[in-house]
Design a protein around this motif. Structure first.
Motif, PDB file in Angstrom:
ATOM      1  N   ALA A  49      -4.370 -46.880 -20.333  1.00  0.00           N
ATOM      2  CA  ALA A  49      -5.320 -45.929 -20.917  1.00  0.00           C
ATOM      3  C   ALA A  49      -4.653 -44.579 -21.188  1.00  0.00           C
ATOM      4  O   ALA A  49      -4.868 -43.960 -22.237  1.00  0.00           O
ATOM      5  CB  ALA A  49      -6.522 -45.753 -19.993  1.00  0.00           C
ATOM      6  N   LEU A  50      -3.838 -44.121 -20.249  1.00  0.00           N
ATOM      7  CA  LEU A  50      -3.161 -42.833 -20.413  1.00  0.00           C
ATOM      8  C   LEU A  50      -2.176 -42.858 -21.573  1.00  0.00           C
ATOM      9  O   LEU A  50      -2.135 -41.925 -22.390  1.00  0.00           O
ATOM     10  CB  LEU A  50      -2.443 -42.467 -19.113  1.00  0.00           C
ATOM     11  CG  LEU A  50      -3.360 -42.041 -17.958  1.00  0.00           C
ATOM     12  CD1 LEU A  50      -2.649 -42.179 -16.625  1.00  0.00           C
ATOM     13  CD2 LEU A  50      -3.838 -40.606 -18.167  1.00  0.00           C
ATOM     14  N   VAL A  51      -1.385 -43.910 -21.659  1.00  0.00           N
ATOM     15  CA  VAL A  51      -0.426 -44.022 -22.764  1.00  0.00           C
ATOM     16  C   VAL A  51      -1.165 -44.169 -24.095  1.00  0.00           C
ATOM     17  O   VAL A  51      -0.785 -43.566 -25.105  1.00  0.00           O
ATOM     18  CB  VAL A  51       0.542 -45.199 -22.534  1.00  0.00           C
ATOM     19  CG1 VAL A  51       1.416 -45.422 -23.761  1.00  0.00           C
ATOM     20  CG2 VAL A  51       1.408 -44.942 -21.313  1.00  0.00           C
ATOM     21  N   ALA A  52      -2.244 -44.957 -24.098  1.00  0.00           N
ATOM     22  CA  ALA A  52      -3.028 -45.124 -25.325  1.00  0.00           C
ATOM     23  C   ALA A  52      -3.659 -43.812 -25.748  1.00  0.00           C
ATOM     24  O   ALA A  52      -3.713 -43.493 -26.948  1.00  0.00           O
ATOM     25  CB  ALA A  52      -4.099 -46.192 -25.116  1.00  0.00           C
ATOM     26  N   GLY A  53      -4.151 -43.036 -24.785  1.00  0.00           N
ATOM     27  CA  GLY A  53      -4.714 -41.728 -25.114  1.00  0.00           C
ATOM     28  C   GLY A  53      -3.681 -40.813 -25.733  1.00  0.00           C
ATOM     29  O   GLY A  53      -3.962 -40.096 -26.708  1.00  0.00           O
ATOM     30  N   LEU A  54      -2.470 -40.837 -25.187  1.00  0.00           N
ATOM     31  CA  LEU A  54      -1.375 -40.044 -25.756  1.00  0.00           C
ATOM     32  C   LEU A  54      -1.077 -40.488 -27.188  1.00  0.00           C
ATOM     33  O   LEU A  54      -0.941 -39.655 -28.092  1.00  0.00           O
ATOM     34  CB  LEU A  54      -0.135 -40.162 -24.885  1.00  0.00           C
ATOM     35  CG  LEU A  54       1.086 -39.343 -25.280  1.00  0.00           C
ATOM     36  CD1 LEU A  54       1.902 -38.978 -24.056  1.00  0.00           C
ATOM     37  CD2 LEU A  54       1.985 -40.086 -26.260  1.00  0.00           C
TER      38      LEU A  54
END
Length: 205
Positions: free
Chosen positions: A28-33
């Motif tokens: 989720a964090l990488v996708a948000g970035l």
């Protein structure tokens, strides 16, 4: 707003997932970035129009988030946060400066294109321009919960984004003059017209 601010904001959107469903936290964090960065890939091809969709990204993100809650998988979670990051980026650009070469002069009435209503949204200038001191402080404020919560290597991504933000903020006011000189004295005499066609008109004025 500058790209590091959007990237960090995209990660902040996904931070709750790291607490609620740790197994999906990293994706989720990488996708948000990625979603926070995605719209600015149109920088040299119709900036803030070609890949900026404040209405459509928002609608798709709402559907994707509902799907991710109902059927949580790596794919559904990643898709939801890429779309959410891109939506927030596209909407947030309306609260910054305009598209002019020197946005601190506030001469442009175009912030981001709304494809749904087929019109340009005017800049609100709550953040005066990308790379302004206010923009940098926003990056820092958004980064704090990430720096407190994340471990390596994601924390280093945030630190790297802040470093880029600091450098960009430092040189932002001189970049337009440098860009014009580069285009006028280097690109225009040497580059083929096909390449020059991709240089934004504001740099060729």
């Amino acid at each position: 707003m500058m790209l590091p601010t959007h990237a960090i904001a995209g990660m902040v959107l996904a931070l709750p997932v790291a607490y609620v469903s740790p197994e999906f936290g990293a994706v989720a964090l990488v996708a948000g970035l990625v979603g926070g960065v995605l719209p600015d890939l149109d920088l040299y091809a119709g900036h803030r129009k070609t890949l900026h969709y404040p209405v459509y990204y928002s609608a798709l993100a709402a559907v994707a988030l509902a799907l991710a809650v109902a059927v949580p998988t790596l794919l559904t979670v990643a898709t939801a946060f890429v779309l959410l990051g891109a939506a927030v980026h596209s909407v947030a650009d309306a609260f910054g400066g305009g598209l002019e070469l020197r946005p601190w002069e506030a001469t442009s009435d175009r912030a981001v294109y709304d494809h749904y209503n087929r019109r340009w949204i005017a800049p609100r200038r709550w953040v005066r321009y990308d790379g302004s001191p206010g923009d940098f402080f926003l990056s820092v404020a958004l980064a704090v919960p990430l720096l407190v919560s994340l471990g390596a290597p994601l924390r280093w991504l945030v630190v790297g984004a802040l470093a880029v933000a600091a450098v960009y903020t430092t040189v932002r006011r001189v970049l337009p003059a440098l860009a014009v000189v580069l285009v006028d004295r280097v690109l225009t005499p040497l580059a083929p017209e096909g390449v020059l066609a991709y240089v934004p008109a504001r740099y060729r004025a």
